[in-house]
Design a protein around this motif. Structure first.
Motif, PDB file in Angstrom:
ATOM      1  N   TYR A  77      15.438   7.052  14.776  1.00 54.75           N
ATOM      2  CA  TYR A  77      15.164   5.988  13.806  1.00 54.75           C
ATOM      3  C   TYR A  77      15.477   6.473  12.392  1.00 54.75           C
ATOM      4  CZ  TYR A  77      12.383   2.603  11.113  1.00 54.75           C
ATOM      5  OH  TYR A  77      11.953   1.656  10.215  1.00 54.75           O
ATOM      6  N   ASN A  78      16.187   5.647  11.624  1.00 61.23           N
ATOM      7  CA  ASN A  78      16.625   6.047  10.283  1.00 61.23           C
ATOM      8  C   ASN A  78      15.892   5.345   9.145  1.00 61.23           C
ATOM      9  OD1 ASN A  78      18.743   7.879  11.087  1.00 61.23           O
ATOM     10  ND2 ASN A  78      19.908   6.079  11.751  1.00 61.23           N
ATOM     11  N   GLY A  79      14.930   4.478   9.485  1.00 62.78           N
ATOM     12  CA  GLY A  79      14.293   3.669   8.440  1.00 62.78           C
ATOM     13  C   GLY A  79      12.970   4.194   7.937  1.00 62.78           C
ATOM     14  N   CYS A  80      12.678   5.461   8.188  1.00 64.05           N
ATOM     15  CA  CYS A  80      11.385   6.018   7.785  1.00 64.05           C
ATOM     16  C   CYS A  80      11.415   6.480   6.332  1.00 64.05           C
ATOM     17  CB  CYS A  80      11.011   7.179   8.703  1.00 64.05           C
ATOM     18  SG  CYS A  80       9.281   7.645   8.597  1.00 64.05           S
ATOM     19  N   GLU A  81      10.349   6.171   5.591  1.00 58.71           N
ATOM     20  CA  GLU A  81      10.234   6.538   4.181  1.00 58.71           C
ATOM     21  C   GLU A  81       8.971   7.362   3.975  1.00 58.71           C
ATOM     22  OE1 GLU A  81      10.287   3.010   1.727  1.00 58.71           O
ATOM     23  OE2 GLU A  81      11.363   1.901   3.305  1.00 58.71           O
ATOM     24  N   LEU A  82       9.028   8.297   3.046  1.00 64.02           N
ATOM     25  CA  LEU A  82       7.873   9.109   2.693  1.00 64.02           C
ATOM     26  C   LEU A  82       7.336   8.684   1.332  1.00 64.02           C
ATOM     27  CD1 LEU A  82       5.925  11.538   2.943  1.00 64.02           C
ATOM     28  CD2 LEU A  82       7.759  12.956   1.956  1.00 64.02           C
ATOM     29  N   TRP A  83       6.058   8.323   1.305  1.00 66.90           N
ATOM     30  CA  TRP A  83       5.359   8.047   0.061  1.00 66.90           C
ATOM     31  C   TRP A  83       4.186   9.017  -0.044  1.00 66.90           C
ATOM     32  CZ3 TRP A  83       4.840   2.219  -1.578  1.00 66.90           C
ATOM     33  CH2 TRP A  83       6.092   1.597  -1.475  1.00 66.90           C
ATOM     34  N   ILE A  84       3.858   9.429  -1.261  1.00 67.23           N
ATOM     35  CA  ILE A  84       2.816  10.422  -1.463  1.00 67.23           C
ATOM     36  C   ILE A  84       1.508   9.758  -1.905  1.00 67.23           C
ATOM     37  CG2 ILE A  84       2.151  12.505  -2.728  1.00 67.23           C
ATOM     38  CD1 ILE A  84       4.480  12.865  -0.760  1.00 67.23           C
ATOM     39  N   ILE A  85       0.403  10.215  -1.302  1.00 68.47           N
ATOM     40  CA  ILE A  85      -0.927   9.724  -1.673  1.00 68.47           C
ATOM     41  C   ILE A  85      -1.949  10.817  -1.413  1.00 68.47           C
ATOM     42  CG2 ILE A  85      -1.422   8.738   0.608  1.00 68.47           C
ATOM     43  CD1 ILE A  85      -2.915   6.458  -0.844  1.00 68.47           C
ATOM     44  N   ASP A  86      -2.965  10.877  -2.260  1.00 62.58           N
ATOM     45  CA  ASP A  86      -4.070  11.818  -2.083  1.00 62.58           C
ATOM     46  C   ASP A  86      -5.371  11.025  -2.157  1.00 62.58           C
ATOM     47  OD1 ASP A  86      -5.925  13.822  -2.048  1.00 62.58           O
ATOM     48  OD2 ASP A  86      -5.228  14.836  -3.872  1.00 62.58           O
ATOM     49  N   LEU A  87      -6.029  10.854  -1.020  1.00 67.02           N
ATOM     50  CA  LEU A  87      -7.251  10.053  -0.991  1.00 67.02           C
ATOM     51  C   LEU A  87      -8.419  10.736  -1.691  1.00 67.02           C
ATOM     52  CD1 LEU A  87      -7.171   8.569   2.635  1.00 67.02           C
ATOM     53  CD2 LEU A  87      -6.327   7.572   0.523  1.00 67.02           C
ATOM     54  N   ALA A  88      -8.276  12.007  -2.011  1.00 65.42           N
ATOM     55  CA  ALA A  88      -9.318  12.706  -2.755  1.00 65.42           C
ATOM     56  C   ALA A  88      -9.203  12.456  -4.250  1.00 65.42           C
ATOM     57  CB  ALA A  88      -9.256  14.208  -2.467  1.00 65.42           C
ATOM     58  N   ASN A  89      -8.286  11.555  -4.614  1.00 66.06           N
ATOM     59  CA  ASN A  89      -8.063  11.232  -6.026  1.00 66.06           C
ATOM     60  C   ASN A  89      -7.855   9.726  -6.140  1.00 66.06           C
ATOM     61  OD1 ASN A  89      -6.781  10.729  -8.566  1.00 66.06           O
ATOM     62  ND2 ASN A  89      -6.192  12.879  -8.692  1.00 66.06           N
TER      63      ASN A  89
END
Length: 352
Positions: A77-89
């Protein structure tokens, strides 16, 4: 429902049902906490269903990129995207939601899988005990902030959107003290120095999973029946994951670590098997959508929650946790109050 140790063993030694599948063409799926374990394996399953977009949200960019590579290599699969998140903030969570509002479009499936098991006290930069913030408060924050996108997707689709929170069967074993059960601010109490001593911290993860279940049930009580959104809690079973890394990362010899290793060898499902519950919560049960709303999934079926959750005491504590959570989140983001006003209603006191 009372869950005995025997019933736990029966579930763990049962054959895990195969993963639920469907066509996700044209759909957007977001998995929070997707770089390892259950979240990564669930993301692979979603990738095989070919969604238009698959977004994996991770705290670590390096680990997230490694997950992207693994998903592509194993699924094609080529449609995967990475987004960054930190739930401790909290600032990271609100920035993520703002980005999704601008770039995400409609959201058909949201899987809130990120969580920690921190048996010693640790405070976040926002001043909350870390397990409470990551597992419940910030998880609730992002879920609520993304409700407009979930509802929009449901309205534009033939099927309601799904919000999936990863809870746990350990909620059966939580026994809140009288002080916590009757408090109007149980989260503030549990995050205080008095309640973050070692004697209490050993049950903190269990409490956070109870609060996940409270959130799903309280949200469902407040969603209008015509709202095209189903909120579901899932128990992934006792599975191999990174949750217990606190003990494995200790450099010294530990009988607890040895005991955990033996317990996992005898009882634990693989991460892939556990991930099937997340997938079922996201795409399963479409033939009975009304029952899925506010439901609790275990071993790929809807099951009853703990007796305490169904009791009068449980309902009162659920409402107290919900009200306090909304108060906390309203001070974090000025978007929470309008979302609550526009998308939720006052629950009927005659129903629970």
């Amino acid at each position: 429902m009372k869950r005995s140790f025997l019933s736990f063993l029966v579930d763990q030694w049962s054959v895990v049902p195969p993963v639920e599948t469907t066509d996700l063409s044209g759909k957007t799926v977001l998995v929070v906490g997707a770089n390892v374990g259950l979240g990564l394996e669930a993301s692979k399953h979603f990738a095989r269903m070919q969604p238009a977009r698959l977004i994996i949200a991770c705290r670590s960019e390096a680990k997230g990129k490694a997950a992207l590579t693994e998903i592509k290599q194993e699924t094609g699969y080529n449609g995967c995207e990475l987004w960054i998140i930190d739930l401790a903030n909290f600032a990271s969570v609100t920035a993520f939601a703002d980005k999704f509002e601008k770039e995400g479009g409609d959201l058909h499936i949201l899987v809130m899988n990120a969580g920690i098991l921190q048996p010693v006290y640790q405070s976040t930069t926002d001043g909350w005990e870390s397990t409470l913030q990551v597992n419940h408060i910030a998880t609730s924050l992002l879920s609520l902030l993304l409700i407009p996108r979930l509802v929009a997707a449901g309205r534009n689709s033939s099927t309601p959107s799904r919000l999936v929170l990863v809870s746990s069967g350990v909620h059966h074993y939580v026994k809140p003290t009288k002080e916590v059960k009757t408090s109007s601010k149980p989260l503030e109490m549990l995050s205080s120095a008095e309640w973050c001593i070692p004697e209490h911290m050993h049950s903190r993860f269990f409490e956070s999973k109870l609060f996940n279940l409270f959130f799903i049930r309280a949200l469902t009580d407040r969603l209008q029946s015509i709202t095209p959104l189903s909120a579901v809690a899932v128990a992934p079973g006792y599975s191999y994951s990174q949750l217990r890394r606190f003990w494995y990362e200790k450099p010294t010899f530990s009988f607890v670590r040895i005991g955990l290793a033996i317990q996992e060898r005898l009882l634990a499902w693989t991460s892939e098997q556990g991930s099937r519950q997340l997938v079922f919560g996201a795409v399963g049960g479409r033939d009975n959508e009304e029952n899925m709303k506010g439901g609790y999934v275990s071993v790929s079926r809807l099951v009853e929650v703990a007796d305490f959750v169904l009791s009068d005491e449980g309902h009162k504590m659920q409402d107290a946790v919900w009200n306090e959570t909304i108060d906390i989140l309203s001070s974090v983001s000025d978007k929470i109050a309008p979302i609550v006003q526009d998308y939720l209603v006052v629950p009927d006191s005659s129903t629970n």
